[in-house]
Write an enzyme that holds these catalytic residues in place. Structure first.
Site, PDB file in Angstrom:
ATOM      1  CG  HIS A   1       1.323  -7.675 -29.049  1.00 35.79           C
ATOM      2  ND1 HIS A   1       0.077  -7.129 -29.272  1.00 35.79           N
ATOM      3  CD2 HIS A   1       1.461  -8.678 -29.962  1.00 35.79           C
ATOM      4  CE1 HIS A   1      -0.512  -7.766 -30.257  1.00 35.79           C
ATOM      5  NE2 HIS A   1       0.296  -8.712 -30.698  1.00 35.79           N
TER       6      HIS A   1
ATOM      7  CE  LYS B   1       1.429  -4.816 -32.765  1.00 31.83           C
ATOM      8  NZ  LYS B   1       0.277  -5.409 -32.067  1.00 31.83           N
TER       9      LYS B   1
ATOM     10  CG  ASP C   1      13.200  14.638 -33.683  1.00 31.25           C
ATOM     11  OD1 ASP C   1      14.203  13.903 -33.763  1.00 31.25           O
ATOM     12  OD2 ASP C   1      12.741  15.260 -34.658  1.00 31.25           O
TER      13      ASP C   1
END
Length: 238
Positions: free
Chosen positions: A177, A179, A184
């Site tokens: 869940h 996000k 880099d």
């Protein structure tokens, strides 16, 4: 490069990191003076460095230490910006869609993306990700194991692409869940937004853009989760 040399370089890294960390709270100018005062003893303080690079002078070792101190100071500077998908403009809160596109365009070596829900709206953004992968950027996409994601992934079957795609396998935890969008190992966008029209444009969503070494930690989390079997690789870059 052979394993013996790698081992020595890791030991050298530990040696130098210990040096830099011991002077972590010292300003660069003062540290520079301290190094210059130790100039005649630097070769004795870093014997492994001289073993690997025997031609270095004390002055060159000092300059290297100052350079590493400068890099460490810059890398450890952390910055947090607020990001939102909001129906109104709020001072000092950046728009989700702008941050997502900026990070993808800014990436120089690596992009990590994680997602739970993915809609067709994300295809436009993912086209940009695919274009960056064609330019040599390593892309790692970690996704949940659900029907919506399965539909999204069907487009990759038999397709020539340069994206590593990892599917969540659970091992007792119900779903992926988180996000994230990390580039880099230095910048990380952490948000409540899914990879969908509602998440990026239409819902009320809040996130943060983190600049600094914690972005590297977030990348390492997913490396370790994959190593421990929480993800399986579906597709690999061609």
């Amino acid at each position: 490069m052979d394993n013996v040399l790698f081992s020595k370089l890791y030991l050298l890294l530990d040696e130098i990191e210990s040096e830099v960390k011991s002077y972590e709270m010292v300003e660069l100018e003062l540290y520079s003076s301290i190094v210059q005062g130790r100039n005649n003893n630097l070769s004795k303080d870093f014997p492994l460095l001289l073993t690997l690079f025997p031609s270095l002078t004390n002055e060159e070792i000092g300059n290297l230490l100052i350079l590493l101190k400068l890099y460490s100071s810059k890398f450890n500077q952390e910055k947090i910006d607020l990001v939102g998908t909001l129906p109104i403009a709020i001072p000092n809160v950046r728009k989700t869609i702008g941050v997502v596109r900026q990070l993808i365009n800014e990436a120089k070596t690596h992009i990590l993306i994680t997602g739970y829900a993915i809609s067709e709206y994300f295809n436009d953004i993912f086209d940009l990700v695919l274009a960056r992968s064609e330019q040599g950027i390593q892309v790692d996409l970690y996704v949940d194991n659900n029907e919506q994601v399965s539909q999204f992934l069907k487009q990759f079957k038999g397709r020539n692409h340069k994206v590593n795609i990892y599917n969540y396998s659970g091992k007792g935890f119900s779903s992926l869940h988180a996000k994230l969008l990390v580039i880099d190992f230095q910048k990380a966008f952490v948000s409540s937004s899914n990879l969908s029209y509602n998440g990026i444009i239409n819902n009320l969503e809040i996130g943060t853009l983190i600049t600094g070494k914690k972005a590297l930690t977030l990348t390492r989390i997913f490396d370790e989760l994959y190593t421990q079997g929480y993800f399986k690789r579906l597709y690999t870059s061609n």
